[in-house]
Design a protein around this motif. Structure first.
Motif, PDB file in Angstrom:
ATOM      1  N   GLU A  44     -11.040 -13.548  21.835  1.00  0.00           N
ATOM      2  CA  GLU A  44     -12.365 -13.388  22.433  1.00  0.00           C
ATOM      3  C   GLU A  44     -13.058 -12.240  21.707  1.00  0.00           C
ATOM      4  OE1 GLU A  44     -12.795 -13.812  26.831  1.00  0.00           O
ATOM      5  OE2 GLU A  44     -10.632 -13.568  26.773  1.00  0.00           O
TER       6      GLU A  44
ATOM      7  N   SER B 167     -17.121 -10.127  21.126  1.00  0.00           N
ATOM      8  CA  SER B 167     -18.480  -9.960  21.633  1.00  0.00           C
ATOM      9  C   SER B 167     -19.326  -9.279  20.571  1.00  0.00           C
ATOM     10  CB  SER B 167     -18.496  -9.147  22.928  1.00  0.00           C
ATOM     11  OG  SER B 167     -17.846  -7.921  22.732  1.00  0.00           O
TER      12      SER B 167
ATOM     13  N   ASN C 105     -11.923  -8.550  22.161  1.00  0.00           N
ATOM     14  CA  ASN C 105     -11.690  -8.115  23.539  1.00  0.00           C
ATOM     15  C   ASN C 105     -10.442  -8.745  24.126  1.00  0.00           C
ATOM     16  OD1 ASN C 105     -14.111  -6.627  23.569  1.00  0.00           O
ATOM     17  ND2 ASN C 105     -15.258  -8.511  23.926  1.00  0.00           N
TER      18      ASN C 105
ATOM     19  N   LEU D 201     -11.677  -6.605  31.372  1.00  0.00           N
ATOM     20  CA  LEU D 201     -11.504  -6.109  30.008  1.00  0.00           C
ATOM     21  C   LEU D 201     -10.489  -4.971  30.006  1.00  0.00           C
ATOM     22  CD1 LEU D 201     -12.504  -6.309  27.035  1.00  0.00           C
ATOM     23  CD2 LEU D 201     -14.051  -4.429  27.586  1.00  0.00           C
TER      24      LEU D 201
ATOM     25  N   THR E 143     -10.684  -3.108  23.706  1.00  0.00           N
ATOM     26  CA  THR E 143     -11.610  -3.600  22.680  1.00  0.00           C
ATOM     27  C   THR E 143     -11.168  -3.051  21.339  1.00  0.00           C
ATOM     28  OG1 THR E 143     -13.499  -3.806  24.160  1.00  0.00           O
ATOM     29  CG2 THR E 143     -14.014  -3.494  21.841  1.00  0.00           C
TER      30      THR E 143
ATOM     31  N   GLU F 276     -20.776 -12.629  24.762  1.00  0.00           N
ATOM     32  CA  GLU F 276     -19.318 -12.819  24.737  1.00  0.00           C
ATOM     33  C   GLU F 276     -19.026 -14.215  24.210  1.00  0.00           C
ATOM     34  OE1 GLU F 276     -17.242 -12.009  28.416  1.00  0.00           O
ATOM     35  OE2 GLU F 276     -18.783 -10.585  28.996  1.00  0.00           O
TER      36      GLU F 276
ATOM     37  N   HIS G  71     -22.635  -2.903  27.529  1.00  0.00           N
ATOM     38  CA  HIS G  71     -21.458  -3.710  27.858  1.00  0.00           C
ATOM     39  C   HIS G  71     -20.205  -2.879  27.636  1.00  0.00           C
ATOM     40  CE1 HIS G  71     -18.717  -7.283  27.332  1.00  0.00           C
ATOM     41  NE2 HIS G  71     -19.473  -7.716  28.328  1.00  0.00           N
TER      42      HIS G  71
ATOM     43  N   SER H  80     -17.568  -3.635  26.257  1.00  0.00           N
ATOM     44  CA  SER H  80     -17.022  -3.795  24.904  1.00  0.00           C
ATOM     45  C   SER H  80     -17.818  -2.992  23.869  1.00  0.00           C
ATOM     46  CB  SER H  80     -16.984  -5.270  24.505  1.00  0.00           C
ATOM     47  OG  SER H  80     -18.295  -5.752  24.295  1.00  0.00           O
TER      48      SER H  80
END
Ligand code: AMP
Length: 358
Positions: free
Chosen positions: A190, A192, A211, A218, A221, A255, A274, A276
């Motif tokens: 994943e 972002s 992530n 989460l 990161t 994302e 965010h 991330s």
């Protein structure tokens, strides 16, 4: 849009850690900050010049808040869209605007919007009843994620479905609210991308990050994401395209899933700083929070370049009790959010560990 110069006052709806780190960036640039949230002594309120303790639908308090500031933003995207519309109707600049909130507050509207601008998502169906859920499972297949369309974040309001799931039970767990069934994505990772866009239409993207989630929240990161350059470039182009089509002024976090086939599917949009992007505070020339100040005030966007590689780890619940060890590590930058009670699942802080850029 008006130019809002240092010395002016920025209003933030919401009182969490995103507002806190935003307020720090705004105050560093010489702005004043007012925050409105239903709680008292919030992470944002501890940094702001003025903390207003009111609910988001207390229109009297919202009007007074809006009248005392030059521009309004939010750190919590479940602020009622009506509140955002009410602020805009007072003639106050509100960035991102109510139209963006309306789309991103509802998973179904968000996915329909993405489809309308030709951005790929996983296959999905609207689910409004148990019968509709059975039909959706027939269309999508047995492996899916059932999510309420509203007020779901960090895995709240989500049920994973497999071949022997009890659909009646799954439907009950959504609380009978409108939901969306998404096909389960077989992802390699994943990622972002956070993109900033200002009122002049200029945009600036941070590089894609990777992530890792734990219990749908989460956890870590990794910046930059460990993906091929070609995928990173596609991801950035998608994020810029979505920001452009939303005509957003502010920040947009996009994302995405990188599938095992190397395809990119957008999972979710967040029109705000965010989690991330926290690594940008310590590893980039301009943090995501400063970038949001610049975007909503009509200032030139800052450089999104990074000087260090970073691994950001959230300190959730009791994790925060390790802060003494973390602060003793010379490569670690500790951030605590000023929350008094470390409840399970609560984001108490984060730590960013830096290494030299290769
Ligand atoms: P969300 O609230 O939509 O961001 O989902 C939280 C996390 O659940 C995501 O970051 C994924 O790890 C997982 N997840 C959500 N939707 C899907 C899906 N359709 N397929 C696979 N994993 C998913």
């Amino acid at each position: 849009m008006s130019l809002i110069l240092p010395g002016a006052t920025i209003g933030v709806l919401g009182g969490g850690q995103l507002g806190r780190m935003f307020a720090m960036a705004a105050r560093r640039l010489g702005y004043r900050v007012h925050t409105l949230a239903p709680d008292h002594d919030t992470p944002t309120g501890q940094i702001a010049d003025v903390e207003i303790n009111a609910s988001y639908d207390d229109m009297g308090a919202v009007r007074a808040f809006a009248q005392a500031v030059d521009v309004v933003t939010f750190e919590f995207e479940n602020v009622p869209a009506e509140t955002a519309e009410f602020i805009a109707a007072q003639g106050r600049d509100m960035h991102p605007g109510p139209a963006v909130l309306r789309i991103t507050q509802d998973r179904l509207r968000e996915k329909d919007f993405l489809r309308s601008v030709e951005v790929a998502t996983t296959r999905y169906r609207e689910v409004t009843s148990l019968a509709a859920l059975r039909r959706a499972v027939r269309d999508i297949g047995p492996h899916g994620v059932l999510k309420t369309v509203r007020l779901g974040y960090d895995g709240k309001g989500q049920v994973m479905l497999g071949t022997d799931s009890d659909l009646a039970e799954a439907w009950k767990r959504t609380g009978g609210e409108v939901a969306i069934l998404e096909a389960l994505v077989d992802f390699a990772c994943e990622i972002s991308v956070i993109v900033a866009r200002n009122g002049q239409g200029a945009s600036a993207a941070y590089l894609p990050v990777e992530n890792q989630h734990l219990n749908h929240i989460l956890d870590t990161t990794i910046a930059p994401a460990r993906i091929a350059l070609e995928i990173a470039m596609r991801a950035e182009a998608i994020a810029r395209h979505v920001a452009e089509k939303l005509e957003i002024i502010g920040l947009l976090a996009v994302e995405m899933f990188v599938t095992t086939q190397g395809e990119l599917l957008v999972n979710e949009l967040a029109p705000r700083p965010h989690n991330s992007g926290h690594w940008t505070i310590d590893a980039c020339h301009t943090s995501q929070f400063e970038q949001l100040v610049r975007a909503i005030c009509g200032l030139p966007l800052g450089s999104t370049d990074y000087h260090s590689e970073a691994v950001m780890k959230n300190l959730i619940g009791a994790d925060v009790e390790n802060w003494r060890d973390i602060i003793a590590d010379p490569a670690a930058k500790l951030h605590l959010y000023g929350k008094s009670e470390p409840r399970p699942g609560r984001k108490m802080g984060h730590v960013t560990r830096l290494t030299a850029r290769r």
